[in-house]
Motif scaffolding. Sequence first.
Motif, PDB file in Angstrom:
ATOM      1  N   UNK A 216       0.861  -1.179   0.000  1.00 47.04           N
ATOM      2  CA  UNK A 216       0.000   0.000   0.000  1.00 47.04           C
ATOM      3  C   UNK A 216       0.895   1.225   0.000  1.00 47.04           C
ATOM      4  N   UNK A 217       0.637   2.154  -0.940  1.00 41.28           N
ATOM      5  CA  UNK A 217       1.421   3.379  -1.029  1.00 41.28           C
ATOM      6  C   UNK A 217       0.475   4.542  -1.291  1.00 41.28           C
ATOM      7  N   UNK A 218       0.742   5.675  -0.658  1.00 39.15           N
ATOM      8  CA  UNK A 218      -0.136   6.833  -0.834  1.00 39.15           C
ATOM      9  C   UNK A 218       0.290   7.706  -2.009  1.00 39.15           C
ATOM     10  N   UNK A 219       1.452   7.444  -2.586  1.00 44.84           N
ATOM     11  CA  UNK A 219       1.933   8.231  -3.722  1.00 44.84           C
ATOM     12  C   UNK A 219       2.248   7.303  -4.889  1.00 44.84           C
ATOM     13  N   UNK A 220       3.127   7.724  -5.782  1.00 44.13           N
ATOM     14  CA  UNK A 220       3.495   6.923  -6.946  1.00 44.13           C
ATOM     15  C   UNK A 220       4.407   5.770  -6.549  1.00 44.13           C
ATOM     16  N   UNK A 221       4.144   4.619  -7.147  1.00 48.08           N
ATOM     17  CA  UNK A 221       4.947   3.425  -6.910  1.00 48.08           C
ATOM     18  C   UNK A 221       5.494   2.957  -8.244  1.00 48.08           C
ATOM     19  N   UNK A 222       6.802   2.777  -8.327  1.00 51.63           N
ATOM     20  CA  UNK A 222       7.441   2.272  -9.542  1.00 51.63           C
ATOM     21  C   UNK A 222       7.956   0.866  -9.238  1.00 51.63           C
ATOM     22  N   UNK A 223       7.448  -0.123  -9.978  1.00 48.79           N
ATOM     23  CA  UNK A 223       7.791  -1.518  -9.713  1.00 48.79           C
ATOM     24  C   UNK A 223       8.574  -2.092 -10.887  1.00 48.79           C
ATOM     25  N   UNK A 224       9.792  -2.515 -10.614  1.00 51.46           N
ATOM     26  CA  UNK A 224      10.597  -3.230 -11.603  1.00 51.46           C
ATOM     27  C   UNK A 224      10.819  -4.674 -11.171  1.00 51.46           C
ATOM     28  N   UNK A 225      10.520  -5.003  -9.931  1.00 53.13           N
ATOM     29  CA  UNK A 225      10.747  -6.334  -9.388  1.00 53.13           C
ATOM     30  C   UNK A 225       9.534  -7.228  -9.494  1.00 53.13           C
ATOM     31  N   UNK A 226       9.486  -8.222  -8.602  1.00 45.61           N
ATOM     32  CA  UNK A 226       8.409  -9.214  -8.588  1.00 45.61           C
ATOM     33  C   UNK A 226       7.585  -9.030  -7.312  1.00 45.61           C
ATOM     34  N   UNK A 227       6.254  -8.945  -7.481  1.00 43.72           N
ATOM     35  CA  UNK A 227       5.344  -8.785  -6.351  1.00 43.72           C
ATOM     36  C   UNK A 227       4.392  -9.967  -6.337  1.00 43.72           C
ATOM     37  N   UNK A 228       4.305 -10.643  -5.202  1.00 43.20           N
ATOM     38  CA  UNK A 228       3.335 -11.720  -5.015  1.00 43.20           C
ATOM     39  C   UNK A 228       2.373 -11.269  -3.925  1.00 43.20           C
ATOM     40  N   UNK A 229       1.397 -10.480  -4.340  1.00 45.73           N
ATOM     41  CA  UNK A 229       0.430  -9.892  -3.425  1.00 45.73           C
ATOM     42  C   UNK A 229      -0.279  -8.742  -4.123  1.00 45.73           C
ATOM     43  N   UNK A 230      -1.241  -8.164  -3.440  1.00 48.79           N
ATOM     44  CA  UNK A 230      -2.025  -7.073  -4.009  1.00 48.79           C
ATOM     45  C   UNK A 230      -1.286  -5.747  -3.856  1.00 48.79           C
ATOM     46  N   UNK A 231      -1.548  -4.835  -4.817  1.00 45.43           N
ATOM     47  CA  UNK A 231      -0.964  -3.493  -4.783  1.00 45.43           C
ATOM     48  C   UNK A 231      -2.091  -2.480  -4.764  1.00 45.43           C
TER      49      UNK A 231
END
Length: 152
Positions: free
Chosen positions: A40-55
């Motif tokens: 959970x983020x209140x601003x901009x999130x930049x993802x280049x990796x691997x996420x196993x879960x909700x964003x």
Amino acid sequence: MFSKKPDQAPRASMASKPMANGSSTFSVIGSDVTIKGNISASTELHVDGRIEGDIRCASLVQGEGSVVHGAIEAESARLSGTVVGSISARELVVLRSARIEGDVHYDALTIEQGAEVEGRFAHRVPEHRDVDQTAGDKAASAEGEPKLTLAS
């Protein structure tokens, strides 16, 4: 000889410095990072990796090599990697390198030629609209019309 004057103290870089409203400008998850769990983020999130879960965030930028296994909920999202899960965004841009497996809910949608989506697209119903309107009334409402843009 090596003393510093008080007004010459080192300053923090702008990327890590909070803005005037107290929130940081953006957060980055690097390509070498794997996260198992919800984000959970209140601003901009930049993802280049691997996420196993909700964003859940205000704005999401996904890099080409990034993989997300989970639901995405954002005001705006610019996707260019792989997503396995549902997506809900007010403004969604799906770039040509994106691969999506899941349902997509949007207010405004742009898809580049070459992007792959396996799932259903559904225009989100704005909260201010009366749910009991008939289909004809919905079509007549210019304000509530879905917006789809095909990018080349």
